[in-house]
Design a protein around this motif. Sequence first.
Motif, mmCIF file in Angstrom:
data_model
loop_
_atom_site.group_PDB
_atom_site.id
_atom_site.type_symbol
_atom_site.label_atom_id
_atom_site.label_comp_id
_atom_site.label_asym_id
_atom_site.label_seq_id
_atom_site.Cartn_x
_atom_site.Cartn_y
_atom_site.Cartn_z
ATOM 1 N N ASP A 185 35.658 167.023 -51.570
ATOM 2 C CA ASP A 185 34.745 165.895 -51.381
ATOM 3 C C ASP A 185 35.080 165.244 -50.044
ATOM 4 O OD1 ASP A 185 33.090 166.000 -53.601
ATOM 5 O OD2 ASP A 185 34.504 164.879 -54.864
ATOM 6 N N ILE A 186 34.124 165.243 -49.134
ATOM 7 C CA ILE A 186 34.323 164.596 -47.839
ATOM 8 C C ILE A 186 33.732 163.185 -47.970
ATOM 9 C CG2 ILE A 186 33.824 164.705 -45.367
ATOM 10 C CD1 ILE A 186 33.284 167.775 -45.832
ATOM 11 N N LEU A 187 34.554 162.174 -47.717
ATOM 12 C CA LEU A 187 34.087 160.787 -47.864
ATOM 13 C C LEU A 187 34.100 160.105 -46.505
ATOM 14 C CD1 LEU A 187 35.971 159.506 -51.068
ATOM 15 C CD2 LEU A 187 34.101 161.138 -50.900
ATOM 16 N N ASP A 188 32.940 159.620 -46.094
ATOM 17 C CA ASP A 188 32.809 158.961 -44.793
ATOM 18 C C ASP A 188 32.421 157.510 -45.039
ATOM 19 O OD1 ASP A 188 31.750 157.843 -42.465
ATOM 20 O OD2 ASP A 188 31.089 159.778 -41.688
ATOM 21 N N CYS A 189 33.378 156.618 -44.843
ATOM 22 C CA CYS A 189 33.128 155.205 -45.119
ATOM 23 C C CYS A 189 33.181 154.404 -43.835
ATOM 24 C CB CYS A 189 34.193 154.692 -46.091
ATOM 25 S SG CYS A 189 34.292 152.907 -46.141
ATOM 26 N N ASN A 190 32.104 153.680 -43.562
ATOM 27 C CA ASN A 190 32.139 152.731 -42.457
ATOM 28 C C ASN A 190 32.059 151.325 -43.039
ATOM 29 O OD1 ASN A 190 31.940 151.233 -40.176
ATOM 30 N ND2 ASN A 190 29.885 151.945 -39.620
ATOM 31 N N GLY A 191 33.187 150.632 -43.023
ATOM 32 C CA GLY A 191 33.216 149.256 -43.539
ATOM 33 C C GLY A 191 32.961 148.242 -42.440
ATOM 34 N N GLY A 192 32.396 148.692 -41.313
ATOM 35 C CA GLY A 192 32.173 147.792 -40.178
ATOM 36 C C GLY A 192 30.920 146.949 -40.355
ATOM 37 N N ASP A 193 30.950 145.749 -39.785
ATOM 38 C CA ASP A 193 29.776 144.862 -39.816
ATOM 39 C C ASP A 193 29.482 144.409 -38.387
ATOM 40 O OD1 ASP A 193 27.806 143.072 -40.317
ATOM 41 O OD2 ASP A 193 29.062 141.630 -41.411
ATOM 42 N N HIS A 194 28.244 144.724 -37.894
ATOM 43 C CA HIS A 194 27.900 144.348 -36.523
ATOM 44 C C HIS A 194 27.037 143.085 -36.472
ATOM 45 C CE1 HIS A 194 24.349 146.359 -37.800
ATOM 46 N NE2 HIS A 194 24.912 147.533 -37.779
ATOM 47 N N GLY A 195 26.681 142.573 -37.638
ATOM 48 C CA GLY A 195 25.952 141.310 -37.683
ATOM 49 C C GLY A 195 24.442 141.423 -37.481
ATOM 50 N N TYR A 196 23.934 142.601 -37.126
ATOM 51 C CA TYR A 196 22.480 142.789 -37.010
ATOM 52 C C TYR A 196 21.916 143.155 -38.387
ATOM 53 C CZ TYR A 196 22.706 143.255 -31.873
ATOM 54 O OH TYR A 196 22.883 143.044 -30.540
ATOM 55 N N PRO A 197 20.650 142.787 -38.678
ATOM 56 C CA PRO A 197 20.056 143.227 -39.940
ATOM 57 C C PRO A 197 19.968 144.756 -40.020
ATOM 58 C CG PRO A 197 18.584 141.702 -38.788
ATOM 59 C CD PRO A 197 19.745 141.976 -37.872
ATOM 60 N N PHE A 198 19.724 145.413 -38.875
ATOM 61 C CA PHE A 198 19.609 146.880 -38.904
ATOM 62 C C PHE A 198 19.948 147.440 -37.528
ATOM 63 C CE2 PHE A 198 17.252 150.935 -38.640
ATOM 64 C CZ PHE A 198 17.798 151.554 -39.750
ATOM 65 N N ALA A 199 20.859 148.395 -37.511
ATOM 66 C CA ALA A 199 21.193 149.110 -36.264
ATOM 67 C C ALA A 199 21.900 150.383 -36.680
ATOM 68 C CB ALA A 199 22.115 148.267 -35.387
ATOM 69 N N THR A 200 21.862 151.395 -35.828
ATOM 70 C CA THR A 200 22.606 152.624 -36.151
ATOM 71 C C THR A 200 23.834 152.692 -35.252
ATOM 72 O OG1 THR A 200 21.387 153.975 -34.567
ATOM 73 C CG2 THR A 200 20.505 153.840 -36.806
ATOM 74 N N ASN A 201 24.874 153.360 -35.771
ATOM 75 C CA ASN A 201 26.149 153.379 -35.052
ATOM 76 C C ASN A 201 26.234 154.456 -33.991
ATOM 77 O OD1 ASN A 201 27.713 151.294 -36.390
ATOM 78 N ND2 ASN A 201 27.329 152.541 -38.194
ATOM 79 N N PHE A 202 25.351 155.445 -34.079
ATOM 80 C CA PHE A 202 25.253 156.368 -32.962
ATOM 81 C C PHE A 202 23.786 156.665 -32.765
ATOM 82 C CE2 PHE A 202 25.843 159.189 -36.576
ATOM 83 C CZ PHE A 202 25.094 160.316 -36.297
ATOM 84 N N ASN A 203 23.483 157.590 -31.887
ATOM 85 C CA ASN A 203 22.092 157.845 -31.493
ATOM 86 C C ASN A 203 21.123 157.692 -32.672
ATOM 87 O OD1 ASN A 203 19.730 159.771 -31.150
ATOM 88 N ND2 ASN A 203 20.515 159.546 -29.081
ATOM 89 N N PRO A 204 20.211 156.705 -32.631
ATOM 90 C CA PRO A 204 19.370 156.391 -33.795
ATOM 91 C C PRO A 204 18.514 157.564 -34.271
ATOM 92 C CG PRO A 204 19.094 154.716 -32.091
ATOM 93 C CD PRO A 204 19.951 155.791 -31.495
ATOM 94 N N GLU A 205 18.033 158.355 -33.302
ATOM 95 C CA GLU A 205 17.147 159.460 -33.673
ATOM 96 C C GLU A 205 17.907 160.476 -34.524
ATOM 97 O OE1 GLU A 205 15.091 160.775 -30.176
ATOM 98 O OE2 GLU A 205 14.391 162.565 -31.215
ATOM 99 N N ILE A 206 19.107 160.844 -34.052
ATOM 100 C CA ILE A 206 19.926 161.836 -34.766
ATOM 101 C C ILE A 206 20.376 161.246 -36.096
ATOM 102 C CG2 ILE A 206 22.031 163.254 -34.631
ATOM 103 C CD1 ILE A 206 20.044 163.967 -32.429
ATOM 104 N N ASN A 207 20.822 159.998 -36.082
ATOM 105 C CA ASN A 207 21.352 159.347 -37.267
ATOM 106 C C ASN A 207 20.286 159.186 -38.357
ATOM 107 O OD1 ASN A 207 22.466 156.048 -38.115
ATOM 108 N ND2 ASN A 207 23.298 157.942 -38.865
ATOM 109 N N LEU A 208 19.101 158.706 -37.986
ATOM 110 C CA LEU A 208 18.078 158.436 -39.002
ATOM 111 C C LEU A 208 17.481 159.725 -39.560
ATOM 112 C CD1 LEU A 208 16.513 155.315 -37.321
ATOM 113 C CD2 LEU A 208 17.695 155.382 -39.512
ATOM 114 N N ARG A 209 17.397 160.733 -38.704
ATOM 115 C CA ARG A 209 16.944 162.033 -39.208
ATOM 116 C C ARG A 209 17.892 162.540 -40.287
ATOM 117 N NH1 ARG A 209 15.357 166.863 -35.131
ATOM 118 N NH2 ARG A 209 13.739 165.850 -33.973
ATOM 119 N N GLU A 210 19.184 162.360 -40.031
ATOM 120 C CA GLU A 210 20.199 162.887 -40.942
ATOM 121 C C GLU A 210 20.149 162.189 -42.289
ATOM 122 O OE1 GLU A 210 24.438 163.841 -39.709
ATOM 123 O OE2 GLU A 210 24.746 161.898 -40.622
ATOM 124 N N VAL A 211 20.072 160.846 -42.268
ATOM 125 C CA VAL A 211 20.223 160.142 -43.537
ATOM 126 C C VAL A 211 18.912 160.031 -44.326
ATOM 127 C CG1 VAL A 211 22.243 158.874 -42.728
ATOM 128 C CG2 VAL A 211 20.027 157.811 -42.578
#
Length: 419
Positions: A185-211
């Motif tokens: 089981d690979i577990l990827d946890c990001n407990g970070g908070d950037h304070g924006y209602p919505f933002a992606t942590n890396f390239n939005p196009e790649i990230n949103l396609r993935e999830v």
Amino acid sequence: MARVLIIGCGGVANVAIRKCCQVSEVFTEICIASRTVSKCEALAEKLRPTTSTVITTAKVDADNVDELVALINSYKPELVMNIALPYQDLTIMDACLICGVNYMDTANYEPENIDDPEWRAVYDKRCKEEGFSAYFDYTWQWAYKKKFEDAGLTALLGSGFDPGVTQAYCAYALKHEFDRIDTIDILDCNGGDHGYPFATNFNPEINLREVSAPGSYWENGKWVEIPAMSIKREYDFEEVGMKDMYLLHHEEIESLAKNIPDVKRIRFFMTFGQSYLTHMNCLENVGMLSTTPIMYEGREIVPIQFLKALLPDPASLGPRTKGKTNIGCIFTGVKDGKEKTYYIYNVCDHQECYKEVESQAISYTTGVPAMCGALMLLTGKWNKAGVYTVEEFDPDPYIEALDKYGLPHRESHDPVLVD
Ligand code: NDP
């Protein structure tokens, strides 16, 4: 000792480049080349007073093989580090083959235009035969294996954290902890908070396609595909706390299923907060995640690229993001005839990363392994000809380098398992 061409100067490349400059005895000369050369020049100017690595810059369109060949032939690097986007993997591999240079990247190939009929025909066939429908897969790059072997060159695929370090963790577990691994089981946890209602942590196009894609996992020799975000678990992550996590398809499952003998199940979970998911669902429902161009007021626009222009630049999240990431692998299996469990992971602090390299932990946890992968190739620790993923090499020197350069591993021999 070595001259390296680094393609891309975004969030991940910024970290990898700074890390290369910290190891200037190996990375004696680097050329930062990207589409927007002003970004490369700005970074080079900032770093020159801090390092003995000789830094030059160049403009290149990495979609264009001829441009790449001209640049590689004039700079004559020993290694090309592709830290642009997965869209450029194949053109950069082609150029490396033409010029006789080793290659590495941080993510496997996917096409920019998923409506291209030629690509679509291959994709549809693969979906039917393999049973998973992600737009990315290794087959495109694995197809270069013989060419790299014949040329006596190495291509290292996916040396980020996941893919990348997670596969080294699997190879390490197999080498030191297990005779046979049953489940991963690979577990990827990001407990970070950037304070924006919505933002992606890396390239939005790649990230949103993935999830936003269907999830899938490997079980008993085949893929099981599920609707996006339909398997949810809770896990109590060290130094982060209790988080919801969701099963996603992820690229390293494909290579691990081939390279970890007899493994019965491999799953990948990533944590998401409710606000992120609500925003993503809404954007998807209104068509903002689409990669198909539409006409708007006489001009063609791609919805997800327009969305990218509206969202905060991932590189700008660094100073705002507080909290930690915790990424790793939990194994069950057998050693010396006895059943056992094992967890190997890394905890990384967003603010500490920012202090060191002016970037948040997502870029940091990808950029450091990119530098460490390059280090393995340049120092001859990993040196077989062909196309390989991280778990196909000796994990020990890589994990040692990660420990030394900012991503130390932790372990537990009694982890809580995911049901
Ligand atoms: P960014 O969007 O921040 O940066 C991408 C960079 O590539 C930019 O400098 C961009 O230039 C450049 N680029 C894009 N297209 C071209 C082109 N045609 N020619 C030349 N340069 C180009 O992305 P990230 O830094 O967030 O991600 C980099 C890579 O890391 C991606 O492949 C991503 O999938 C991967 N990744 C891997 C992870 C892992 O754990 N393995 C985790 C996170 C990311 P410009 O400034 O002009 O746009």
